[in-house]
Design an enzyme around this catalytic site. Structure first.
Site, PDB file in Angstrom:
ATOM      1  N   LYS A   1       0.812  -1.236   0.000  1.00  0.00           N
ATOM      2  CA  LYS A   1       0.000   0.000   0.000  1.00  0.00           C
ATOM      3  C   LYS A   1       0.838   1.275   0.000  1.00  0.00           C
ATOM      4  CE  LYS A   1      -4.032  -2.122   2.116  1.00  0.00           C
ATOM      5  NZ  LYS A   1      -5.031  -2.077   3.175  1.00  0.00           N
TER       6      LYS A   1
ATOM      7  N   ASP B   1      -7.455  13.131  -1.069  1.00  0.00           N
ATOM      8  CA  ASP B   1      -7.097  13.635   0.266  1.00  0.00           C
ATOM      9  C   ASP B   1      -6.975  12.496   1.269  1.00  0.00           C
ATOM     10  OD1 ASP B   1      -7.063  16.176  -0.644  1.00  0.00           O
ATOM     11  OD2 ASP B   1      -9.022  16.746   0.200  1.00  0.00           O
TER      12      ASP B   1
END
Ligand code: ATR
Length: 283
Positions: free
Chosen positions: A79, A91
């Site tokens: 990730k 965001d």
């Protein structure tokens, strides 16, 4: 939609390709979940599984994109690398420092993170837990916790304590959150505190362990939630059940909800998650 022509020169559309990439990956339920979403919503897509190379993750993604792939879900341990691979970030991905959803389009590679919204939707929409005003304990300070911290805070808990075996990491996460309701501490500093909801975001469960927390830190009527999911009750679900939790939930709902949000980003349609959760639970 991409198209190919056959030897008669007919143009025909090609099924859009998606996959989940991780290492290991063979036990991932994501292909099953996305196939169910695609059937349900009538989307023409295929979703596979990719074993990412620990050294060559970026090359594996390049190859998938070159083959015309439209999107990838990214799981452990990639990730953070997906975060760096992306050209643009949402965001919530930026706040998490990690990306679990990559979308490949004309504008380049877009990275998003749907884990936090997945957890929050499972808790609030599926399980009807009211986070607002609640005293929440979040265990761990790794990638899993970073991914859900901001969406949890968006639900305005009364207090959110991040507790980690290595206290320093919890302290710096709490400081970075910069929010009055948040504080960080070590697992060994929880004595005397009570929580309405304890969320386990540690990796302890992978070794069938639970973080060492006081026996009495769950408030009367409190809930436990393990971000981990397994076919059998996880170690932390068992901890919750044996410590009087009103509900001891595992991460199946979160898994399906984060997938649904990725599906929505890619296909522009929100699938019905309840039916998929029920059928996975039934096995
Ligand atoms: P992930 O990306 O899955 O969160 P990670 O970044 O390696 O993985 O973080 C693992 C988290 O689980 C850490 O918070 C770790 O605590 P430390 O920071 O002290 O290492 C926590 N963890 C792992 N095993 C644990 C255990 N047996 N008891 C308590 N916490 C544990």
């Amino acid at each position: 939609m991409r198209a190919s022509s056959n030897h008669h020169g007919y143009i025909f559309p090609m099924t859009d390709q998606y996959a989940v990439i991780g290492n290991p990956i063979e036990h991932s339920k994501s292909p099953l979940i996305h196939a169910a979403f695609a059937r349900q919503t009538g989307q023409d897509m295929h979703y596979g599984r990719l074993l990412g190379d620990l050294e060559e993750f970026e090359a594996d993604v390049d190859e998938f994109v070159d083959g015309g792939g439209k999107g990838l879900n990214v799981t452990v341990p990639f990730k953070e690398r997906a975060f760096r691979y992306a050209d643009t970030l949402s965001d919530r991905a930026r706040a998490a420092g990690a990306v679990n959803t990559l979308t490949f389009g004309d504008g380049g590679v877009h990275g998003d993170n749907t884990d936090g919204v997945g957890l929050v939707r499972d808790l609030t929409c599926n399980q009807m837990f009211r986070i607002e005003g609640a005293n929440v304990l979040l265990l761990g300070a790794g990638g899993a916790v970073r991914g859900v911290l901001r969406p949890l805070l968006g639900e305005r808990p009364g207090k959110l304590v991040i507790a980690n075996r290595t206290a320093d990491k919890a302290l710096s996460l709490a400081a970075a959150a910069g929010h009055v309701a948040v504080m960080g501490c070590g697992l060994d500093e929880l004595g005397g505190r009570r929580f309405d909801l304890i969320i386990n975001g540690t990796a302890a469960g992978l070794a069938a362990k639970v973080p060492e927390i006081p026996d009495d830190c769950l408030a009367d009527g409190g809930w436990t939630y393990d971000m981990l999911y397994a076919n059998e009750p996880t170690a932390f679900v068992q901890w919750g059940l044996s410590h009087g939790a009103a509900r001891a939930l595992d991460g199946l709902g979160m898994l399906v909800e984060q997938a649904a949000e990725s599906f929505r980003l890619w296909r522009g349609v929100m699938p019905d998650t309840a039916a998929v959760i029920t059928s996975l639970r039934a096995g």
